[in-house]
Design a protein around this motif. Structure first.
Motif: not given
Ligand SMILES: [Cu+2]
Length: 155
Positions: A139-145
Motif C-alpha cells: 500500500n505504498v502510494e500507487a503500488h496497489y493500483t
C-alpha cells in the motif's frame, strides 16, 4: 569435605567446563536454543514473499490456518511493504482513499503488516490466521493500483 572445599571444587569444575565449551566453540545452551527455534517454526507455516515492482509473489498461495509467518523481501528498486488483508473482494476492488492513490486502510480488515521495507530489506511477522480468503497488498502510494495485490487462501 567441608562446604568451602566443595564450593571451591565446583567452581573449578565449572571453570574447566566453560573453557572446554569455548574451546570447541559450541555450548549446550546454543544447541538447546537451536532446537527450540526449529520446534517453534515447525508448529506454524512460513511464507516467503518476494516483493518487486509491481508484484507481490508469495512462495505458496494457501496455507493451513493457525500461526503463519510472513518473511517479506524487497527485491525491487523502490520502497515496498506487505499488508495482509482479510477480504473476499476482487483483486482490484478494495476501497481507495479519496485521491485514489492507495487503499483506504480504515475501510479494510487489515490483519497486520510488515511496514516500509527499504530496497534489499527483509522483514518478518507472525500472525494467527483464521480460515478464509485474504489479499496480500503493497500500500505504498500507487503500488496497489499498479498491481501489487495477490489472493491468498487460509484453509
Ligand atoms: Cu510497493
Amino acid at each position: 569435605m567441608t562446604a568451602m572445599k566443595f564450593a571451591g571444587r565446583t567452581a573449578a569444575a565449572l571453570g574447566l567446563l566453560l573453557v572446554v565449551g569455548l574451546a570447541v566453540g559450541c555450548s549446550s545452551d546454543d544447541e538447546e536454543a537451536t532446537a527450540t527455534t526449529t520446534a517453534t517454526a515447525a508448529a506454524g507455516t512460513t511464507v516467503q514473499v518476494e516483493i518487486t515492482e509491481y508484484v507481490v509473489k508469495p512462495s505458496v498461495l494457501s496455507v493451513p490456518h493457525g500461526s503463519v509467518t510472513f518473511v517479506a523481501k524487497n527485491a525491487g528498486t523502490l520502497e515496498h511493504e506487505l499488508v495482509i488483508v482479510r477480504s473476499d473482494a476482487d483483486l482490484g476492488a478494495l476501497t481507495l482513499v479519496a485521491d485514489g492513490s492507495k487503499v483506504d486502510e480504515n475501510a479494510i480488515d487489515a490483519v497486520g503488516e510488515i511496514a516500509e521495507l527499504d530496497v534489499g530489506a527483509e522483514g518478518s511477522e507472525t500472525f494467527e490466521l483464521a480460515a478464509g480468503r485474504y489479499l496480500l497488498i503493497c500500500n505504498v502510494e500507487a503500488h496497489y493500483t499498479s498491481g501489487m495485490v495477490v489472493a491468498f487462501t487460509v484453509d
